[in-house]
Design a protein around this motif. Structure first.
Motif, short mmCIF file in Angstrom:
data_model
loop_
_atom_site.label_atom_id
_atom_site.label_comp_id
_atom_site.label_asym_id
_atom_site.label_seq_id
_atom_site.Cartn_x
_atom_site.Cartn_y
_atom_site.Cartn_z
N MET A 88 0.98 -1.15 0.01
CA MET A 88 0.19 0.09 0.15
C MET A 88 0.75 1.13 -0.03
SD MET A 88 -3.47 0.72 2.11
CE MET A 88 -4.27 -0.62 1.04
N ASP A 89 1.99 1.22 0.66
CA ASP A 89 2.94 2.22 0.62
C ASP A 89 3.30 2.57 -0.69
OD1 ASP A 89 2.75 2.67 3.42
OD2 ASP A 89 4.56 1.41 3.85
N ALA A 90 3.41 1.44 -1.35
CA ALA A 90 3.84 1.55 -2.79
C ALA A 90 2.87 2.11 -3.83
CB ALA A 90 4.45 0.24 -3.36
N GLY A 91 1.70 2.62 -3.30
CA GLY A 91 0.56 2.91 -4.13
C GLY A 91 -0.70 2.13 -4.32
N SER A 92 -0.75 0.87 -3.87
CA SER A 92 -1.77 0.20 -3.98
C SER A 92 -2.89 0.96 -2.99
CB SER A 92 -1.71 -1.25 -3.82
OG SER A 92 -1.03 -1.81 -4.53
N HIS A 93 -4.40 0.79 -3.34
CA HIS A 93 -5.46 1.25 -2.68
C HIS A 93 -6.08 -0.10 -2.16
CE1 HIS A 93 -6.17 5.46 -3.13
NE2 HIS A 93 -5.51 5.14 -4.25
N GLN A 101 -4.85 -2.05 -7.51
CA GLN A 101 -4.99 -3.42 -6.54
C GLN A 101 -3.98 -4.33 -6.81
OE1 GLN A 101 -8.82 -4.53 -6.21
NE2 GLN A 101 -10.00 -2.87 -6.41
N SER A 102 -3.60 -5.01 -5.57
CA SER A 102 -2.49 -5.98 -5.76
C SER A 102 -2.61 -6.97 -4.94
CB SER A 102 -0.98 -5.40 -5.48
OG SER A 102 -1.10 -4.54 -4.56
N ALA A 103 -1.96 -8.28 -5.08
CA ALA A 103 -2.23 -9.53 -4.52
C ALA A 103 -0.91 -9.84 -3.53
CB ALA A 103 -2.63 -10.59 -5.58
N VAL A 104 -1.31 -10.40 -2.45
CA VAL A 104 -0.27 -11.28 -1.58
C VAL A 104 -0.66 -12.63 -1.43
CG1 VAL A 104 0.55 -11.58 0.55
CG2 VAL A 104 0.17 -9.04 -0.08
N PHE A 133 -10.44 -11.29 2.77
CA PHE A 133 -9.12 -10.88 3.68
C PHE A 133 -8.29 -10.04 2.74
CE2 PHE A 133 -4.61 -12.53 4.51
CZ PHE A 133 -4.30 -11.65 5.35
N ARG A 134 -8.43 -8.45 3.00
CA ARG A 134 -7.54 -7.63 2.32
C ARG A 134 -7.21 -6.26 3.19
NH1 ARG A 134 -10.98 -7.22 -2.60
NH2 ARG A 134 -11.37 -9.40 -2.13
N LEU A 135 -6.38 -5.41 2.41
CA LEU A 135 -6.15 -4.27 3.35
C LEU A 135 -6.61 -3.19 2.40
CD1 LEU A 135 -4.57 -2.83 5.63
CD2 LEU A 135 -2.77 -2.66 3.94
N MET A 136 -7.47 -2.29 2.77
CA MET A 136 -7.82 -1.14 1.71
C MET A 136 -7.69 0.13 2.51
SD MET A 136 -11.67 -2.92 1.35
CE MET A 136 -12.19 -1.72 0.35
N SER A 137 -7.53 0.85 1.40
CA SER A 137 -7.10 2.21 1.87
C SER A 137 -8.47 3.03 2.46
CB SER A 137 -6.43 3.04 0.73
OG SER A 137 -7.39 3.33 -0.47
N ARG A 138 -8.35 4.20 2.79
CA ARG A 138 -9.72 5.17 3.29
C ARG A 138 -10.30 5.18 2.11
NH1 ARG A 138 -13.50 5.17 6.15
NH2 ARG A 138 -12.09 4.31 7.74
N ARG A 139 -9.78 5.73 1.02
CA ARG A 139 -10.67 6.10 -0.09
C ARG A 139 -11.25 5.16 -0.68
NH1 ARG A 139 -8.57 7.93 -5.94
NH2 ARG A 139 -10.67 8.45 -6.94
N ALA A 140 -10.70 3.78 -0.93
CA ALA A 140 -11.52 2.68 -1.22
C ALA A 140 -12.71 2.34 -0.30
CB ALA A 140 -10.46 1.26 -1.37
N VAL A 141 -12.35 2.20 1.12
CA VAL A 141 -13.48 2.02 2.04
C VAL A 141 -14.39 3.00 1.96
CG1 VAL A 141 -14.02 1.83 4.30
CG2 VAL A 141 -11.76 0.70 3.76
#
Ligand code: UDP
Ligand code: MG
Length: 342
Positions: A125-130, A204-207, A172-180
């Motif tokens: 997310m630091d690298a730009g993913s939402h 969007q990216s995958a782990v 299961f995911r991490l979302m930015s405030r904008r996406a939420v």
């Protein structure tokens, strides 16, 4: 009472850096372990500025009592009690409107998805993913049927829907405030959240990770719920099933012409086609196709009906959180009623 999905209160002072949102339905046995692991990971990754939002989805096993107890012990915990069992996707939706963090991690209560992946997700997310979603490479100790049906479902869905929904990916995911905030602004009743998140777009990216076995208890998704979930997914994101009628019409029309030619030819050469059995077969097949198509139409019509009622998507009975007292002062009476700290 909570009536609509409203934008969350993240604009209030001191929004935490991270909210972890966990829907809980009869998860008494997993909750203490979940709390300990989430606290460990959050303290390590984001320091003290985080909150753990636990949503009790009408549990019958003491889950809510335990959540209240955790709220009493740990000021990071926000307990949300829904008025009854609303189902996983709605419980999650409720949690996402309550979460105030700059980033929001969605987790299951059974610890099948390891919170320890947070660091990797934060880096992406630091690298730009939402949105950073977990993609399962394999599933430990789940039944053959569950694994196969889930795999078939994700692949079928991919064929049917018009947007790109990643395969083998849960909530299961991490979302930015904008996406939420974008997700919270979607008012639909039948919520297939992983599809709605894909629909938003943005980066969007995958782990990739191995899905663990449940920490305790049993799956809360029996076959009937899985089927309902699958139908919600398809009808929410695709109108392809509505086109089945046209395709079937064409196929049966061509078959009909073939049969007509065959019977005409038989008549000319003096071999009249006989047969009650063949006639009945055609009638029954045609009848079943018609019912199937009516059923598909009914699914869409039923969803339109539910949307037209404009009922609240979920009802919150109570919010328990030491950290939210200041926020309650800011809300209108109706909202405060829904969010009263006892
Ligand atoms: N859940 C919920 N309400 C329900 C069913 C499930 O809040 O009606 C929660 C459950 O407690 C868990 C998550 O949704 O945290 C996923 O459920 P489960 O683990 O049973 O699904 P599975 O992993 O087997 O697909
Ligand atoms: Mg699970």
């Amino acid at each position: 009472m909570q009536s609509q999905i409203t934008p969350s209160k993240h604009t209030l002072a001191c929004a935490p850096r991270l909210s972890v949102v966990v829907p809980c339905y009869n998860e008494y046995e997993s909750l203490s372990e979940l709390h300990a692991r989430v606290v460990g990971v959050c303290e390590g990754q984001v320091g003290p500025e985080y909150e753990l939002v636990l949503i009790n989805d009408g549990s019958t096993d003491g889950t809510w009592m335990l959540i209240q107890e955790l709220c009493g012990r740990d000021s990071h915990v926000v307990g949300v009690n829904l008025s009854r069992n609303h189902g996983h996707q709605l419980a999650l939706s409720a949690g996402l409107t309550i979460a105030r963090g700059d980033r929001v991690l969605i987790l299951d209560a059974d610890l099948q998805d390891p919170p320890e992946l947070l660091g990797e997700m934060m880096a992406l997310m630091d690298a730009g993913s939402h949105v950073v979603y977990g993609q399962r490479t394999n599933r430990e100790e789940e039944t053959w049927f569950k694994i196969q049906s889930a795999s078939l479902f994700y692949r079928l869905l991919r064929k049917l829907v018009d947007i790109e929904i990643p395969v083998d990916t849960g909530d299961f995911r991490l979302m930015s405030r904008r996406a939420v905030d974008l997700l919270n602004s979607m008012p639909e009743q039948n919520r297939f959240i992983r599809g709605m998140v894909s629909w938003i777009g943005l980066q969007q990216s995958a782990v990739r990770y191995e899905r663990q076995a449940r920490f305790a208890g049993e799956t809360k998704y029996p076959f009937s719920k899985m089927l309902r979930f699958a139908v919600d997914a398809v009808t929410g994101f695709s109108i392809t099933p509505l086109r089945i009628a046209s395709y079937l019409g064409i196929v049966l029309g061509v078959m009909g012409v073939g049969l007509l030619v065959y019977t005409g030819y038989s008549l000319i050469i003096g071999e009249t086609v006989q047969g009650w059995a063949s006639l009945m077969t055609v009638v029954v097949i045609l009848g079943s196709f018609q019912l199937l198509i009516l059923g598909v139409l009914g699914e869409y019509l039923g969803r339109l009906f539910m949307e037209a009622k404009r009922r609240p998507i979920f009802i919150i009975d109570q919010i328990v959180a030491a950290s939210r007292e200041a926020e309650l002062g800011d809300l209108t009476d109706a909202q405060a009623d829904a969010r009263r700290v006892p």
